[in-house]
Structure formats: structure tokens, C-alpha cells
Design a protein around this motif. Structure first.
Motif, PDB file in Angstrom:
ATOM      1  N   VAL A  31       4.479  -6.970   8.319  1.00 60.97           N
ATOM      2  CA  VAL A  31       5.883  -6.599   8.466  1.00 60.97           C
ATOM      3  C   VAL A  31       6.106  -5.282   7.720  1.00 60.97           C
ATOM      4  N   PRO A  32       7.037  -4.474   8.192  1.00 59.49           N
ATOM      5  CA  PRO A  32       7.311  -3.223   7.472  1.00 59.49           C
ATOM      6  C   PRO A  32       7.638  -3.500   6.001  1.00 59.49           C
ATOM      7  N   GLN A  33       7.227  -2.597   5.140  1.00 60.01           N
ATOM      8  CA  GLN A  33       7.339  -2.819   3.705  1.00 60.01           C
ATOM      9  C   GLN A  33       8.766  -3.051   3.238  1.00 60.01           C
ATOM     10  N   GLU A  34       9.735  -2.404   3.861  1.00 63.61           N
ATOM     11  CA  GLU A  34      11.121  -2.607   3.425  1.00 63.61           C
ATOM     12  C   GLU A  34      11.642  -3.986   3.807  1.00 63.61           C
ATOM     13  N   ASP A  44       0.799  -4.341  -5.319  1.00 59.55           N
ATOM     14  CA  ASP A  44       0.179  -4.610  -4.019  1.00 59.55           C
ATOM     15  C   ASP A  44      -1.242  -5.155  -4.198  1.00 59.55           C
ATOM     16  N   LYS A  45      -2.004  -4.544  -5.098  1.00 58.42           N
ATOM     17  CA  LYS A  45      -3.384  -4.993  -5.341  1.00 58.42           C
ATOM     18  C   LYS A  45      -3.387  -6.387  -5.956  1.00 58.42           C
ATOM     19  N   LEU A  86      -2.715  -0.268  10.175  1.00 58.65           N
ATOM     20  CA  LEU A  86      -2.732   1.068  10.774  1.00 58.65           C
ATOM     21  C   LEU A  86      -1.710   1.181  11.911  1.00 58.65           C
ATOM     22  N   PHE A  87      -1.383   0.049  12.527  1.00 54.00           N
ATOM     23  CA  PHE A  87      -0.470   0.016  13.668  1.00 54.00           C
ATOM     24  C   PHE A  87       0.902  -0.525  13.293  1.00 54.00           C
ATOM     25  N   THR A  88       1.177  -0.629  12.000  1.00 51.46           N
ATOM     26  CA  THR A  88       2.431  -1.179  11.519  1.00 51.46           C
ATOM     27  C   THR A  88       3.268  -0.069  10.878  1.00 51.46           C
ATOM     28  N   VAL A  89       4.551  -0.097  11.163  1.00 46.22           N
ATOM     29  CA  VAL A  89       5.470   0.899  10.615  1.00 46.22           C
ATOM     30  C   VAL A  89       5.494   0.798   9.088  1.00 46.22           C
ATOM     31  N   ASN A  90       5.409   1.940   8.422  1.00 45.25           N
ATOM     32  CA  ASN A  90       5.475   2.031   6.955  1.00 45.25           C
ATOM     33  C   ASN A  90       4.367   1.271   6.236  1.00 45.25           C
ATOM     34  N   ARG A  91       3.257   1.067   6.874  1.00 46.41           N
ATOM     35  CA  ARG A  91       2.092   0.439   6.242  1.00 46.41           C
ATOM     36  C   ARG A  91       0.900   1.360   6.435  1.00 46.41           C
ATOM     37  N   SER A  92      -0.069   1.232   5.554  1.00 49.39           N
ATOM     38  CA  SER A  92      -1.291   2.021   5.702  1.00 49.39           C
ATOM     39  C   SER A  92      -2.477   1.192   5.229  1.00 49.39           C
ATOM     40  N   ALA A  93      -3.614   1.488   5.783  1.00 46.85           N
ATOM     41  CA  ALA A  93      -4.844   0.800   5.394  1.00 46.85           C
ATOM     42  C   ALA A  93      -5.381   1.434   4.118  1.00 46.85           C
ATOM     43  N   GLU A  94      -5.841   0.593   3.191  1.00 48.51           N
ATOM     44  CA  GLU A  94      -6.392   1.086   1.937  1.00 48.51           C
ATOM     45  C   GLU A  94      -7.670   0.340   1.602  1.00 48.51           C
TER      46      GLU A  94
END
Length: 123
Positions: A31-34, A44-45, A86-94
Motif C-alpha cells: 500500500v502507498p506509504q501515506e 522500516d528496517k 517497484l510497481f507501487t506508488v510512493n514505494r521503492s525496492a531496497e
């Protein structure tokens, strides 16, 4: 024999808990982070670490699975989450999220083995 019946009874409960936790963790991850709820003051970690520690405990309690199989299954799941982000709004792969997942899995396996040996010694 009675011990095995109790284990089978609890395994079905742990299976339900595992799948609920797996689905819930995936929903929270994409889900988007907000929109995602803030869970305490964990980073997050820290959330990745805690989630994967719990997931491996539930997985090992729910299924007869070797430790390295559980390790691999959950690492693949962690990578899947990162790819999904990678395909989610306001999310990124880390990559560090996967590292936190691996550390959580490792600690969860250590806890599981410790508890298993402790309860096995008393049965």
C-alpha cells in the motif's frame, strides 16, 4: 502419540496464523506509504526484521519444513515484496530491506530452535 496429536492440532492453528501474517505483511508492504499504518516507533528496517522473524516462527510451527527451506522460501518472499514495491506508488525496492529480512529470519530460526530444544527436553 498424544504429543503428536497435539502437535497436529496446533499446526493447523499455526497454518492459519502464518497465512494471515503473510497476506497482512504483503498488503502492508504494497500500500502507498501515506496509507500504511505507522506501527510504533520502529523504522522500516525494524519492521522488516520483526515481520520476518515472526513469519519464520509461524512457518516452522505450521509446516514440517527444514530450516534452510524456510530460509529460502522467506528470502524469495522478501525479494518478491521488493519487486512488488517497484510497481507501487510512493514505494521503492531496497536491498537493505532484504538484508533486514534475512537477519529477522536468522534470529527467528535461532529462537525456534531454542524453544524447540527447550520444550523437547520437557516432554
Amino acid at each position: 502419540m498424544i504429543h503428536n496429536l497435539k502437535q497436529n492440532k496446533y499446526r493447523s492453528v499455526f497454518r492459519v496464523l502464518f497465512w494471515i501474517a503473510l497476506i497482512f505483511s504483503y498488503i502492508l508492504a504494497i500500500v502507498p506509504q501515506e496509507v500504511a499504518p505507522q506501527i510504533g516507533s520502529l523504522s522500516d528496517k525494524g519492521l522488516h526484521f520483526l515481520a520476518f522473524c515472526v513469519l519464520v516462527l509461524l512457518l516452522k510451527s505450521a509446516y514440517v519444513i527444514k530450516w534452510f527451506q524456510a530460509f529460502i522460501v522467506l528470502i524469495v518472499y522478501g525479494v518478491f515484496i521488493e519487486i512488488s514495491q517497484l510497481f507501487t506508488v510512493n514505494r521503492s525496492a531496497e536491498v537493505l530491506d532484504v538484508v533486514a529480512d534475512i537477519i529477522g529470519i536468522g534470529l527467528g530460526l535461532l529462537i525456534y530452535f531454542f524453544l524447540f530444544k527447550l520444550t523437547d527436553a520437557h516432554c
